[in-house]
Design an enzyme around this catalytic site. Structure first.
Site, PDB file in Angstrom:
ATOM      1  CE  LYS A   1      23.975  56.347  17.773  1.00  8.92           C
ATOM      2  NZ  LYS A   1      22.510  56.777  18.470  1.00  8.92           N
TER       3      LYS A   1
ATOM      4  CB  ILE B   1      22.039  53.891  15.307  1.00 10.61           C
ATOM      5  CG1 ILE B   1      22.239  52.476  15.200  1.00 10.61           C
ATOM      6  CG2 ILE B   1      20.823  54.612  15.827  1.00 10.61           C
ATOM      7  CD1 ILE B   1      22.181  51.889  16.696  1.00 10.61           C
TER       8      ILE B   1
ATOM      9  NE  ARG C   1      23.145  63.320  23.178  1.00  7.24           N
ATOM     10  CZ  ARG C   1      22.159  64.378  23.137  1.00  7.24           C
ATOM     11  NH1 ARG C   1      21.933  64.648  24.379  1.00  7.24           N
ATOM     12  NH2 ARG C   1      21.635  65.063  22.166  1.00  7.24           N
TER      13      ARG C   1
ATOM     14  CE1 TYR D   1      25.338  56.817  20.874  1.00  5.98           C
ATOM     15  CE2 TYR D   1      23.279  56.766  22.555  1.00  5.98           C
ATOM     16  CZ  TYR D   1      24.196  57.268  21.473  1.00  5.98           C
ATOM     17  OH  TYR D   1      23.927  58.700  21.019  1.00  5.98           O
TER      18      TYR D   1
END
Length: 293
Positions: free
Chosen positions: A164, A206, A140, A135
């Site tokens: 992802k 996703i 973030r 991911y």
């Protein structure tokens, strides 16, 4: 890994007004997205507010989702962190019955080099009893998993089967798609650019908005995978304004307003997150009323 082609949804953790986990609402949401036609479920990702859940609450969420799903769809579990040894220990000790893969976020806060990121995921891939989806979400984590690192991991660690990709950079995603080994999946982590990424060779998404409007969004992705471009974009533009809205004041505060409008759960979020303001709540409720009518 065809089971991860299409639309996966990053499930929220619904809370009651007293901030406790609402398992009944979680069951409703699982049934909502399955009935809507999504291809798989993602548990304890960022959208689940997993950073604010206790260890006991996380186990409750996993148990509830697995029971509600009842083996109908593949399940991906979020297992990640910025302490490699701790992540590896969880992989060695957790019960993975009913779990088809893990989604593991790139180490946050530490800001490792590309070599550090490579070694982190290599350790995870070598110790995970189930396939691993990387991911990448630089907004973030504070660091970007560059295409060269992704391709290196995809070639070197057979248990790493997908990424992802949520850098919000279509060119970066296309570079991974161009150079990836056969069978490695590039999954969109950005709802707004999911369709162009799919049309460029991506495997799906996703999604956050896909759990609010699973029927429309999963159908858009399927049409994109079939290269039915005009029909797919018609659905994209039908949904696009809501994608901006759900992220306008933070995730999952936005998507929980949609669930409130659908009478699936409360809009409660845990600090440091707060609810969206009244104006955005009304706009989301009105959009939801119109799209499902």
């Amino acid at each position: 890994m065809q089971k991860f082609v299409g639309t996966g949804v990053a499930l929220v953790t619904p809370f009651k007004k007293d901030f406790s986990v609402d398992t009944e609402a979680l069951v409703r949401i699982v049934n909502h997205v399955i009935d809507g036609g999504v291809e798989y479920l993602v548990v304890l990702g960022t959208t689940a507010e997993s950073a604010t859940l206790t260890a006991e609450e996380k186990e409750l969420v996993i148990k509830t989702v697995l029971q509600a799903n009842n083996k109908r769809l593949p399940v991906v579990l979020g297992v990640g962190g910025n302490n490699t040894a701790e992540v590896v220990n969880e992989l060695k000790t957790r019960n993975f019955e009913g779990i088809d893969a893990i989604l593991s976020v790139s180490p946050y806060y530490n800001k490792p080099t590309q070599e550090g990121i490579y070694q982190h995921f290599k350790a995870i891939g070598e110790n995970s009893p189930v396939p691993v989806i990387i991911y990448n979400v630089p907004g973030r984590t504070g660091s970007n998993v560059l295409p060269a690192t992704v391709i290196r991991l995809a070639n070197d660690v057979k248990n790493i089967i997908a990424i992802k990709e949520a850098a919000g950079d279509l060119v970066q995603a296309m570079k991974i798609i161009q150079h990836k080994p056969e069978g490695f999946l590039v999954i969109s982590g950005d709802d707004m650019i999911t369709l162009p990424m799919v049309l460029a060779g991506g495997a799906g998404v996703i999604s956050v908005i896909g759990e609010g409007y699973p029927k429309q969004f999963s159908e858009m992705v399927r049409l994109g995978l079939l290269h039915k471009v005009a029909d797919a974009y018609a659905l994209h533009y039908q949904i696009a304004d809501s994608i901006d809205m759900i992220f306008e004041q933070g995730n999952p505060a936005g998507i929980k307003e949609i669930f409130k409008a659908l009478n699936l759960c409360e809009n409660t979020v845990r600090l440091p997150l707060v609810n969206v303001n009244d104006d955005l709540a009304k706009r989301l409720a009105n959009f939801t009323k119109n799209i499902i009518s």
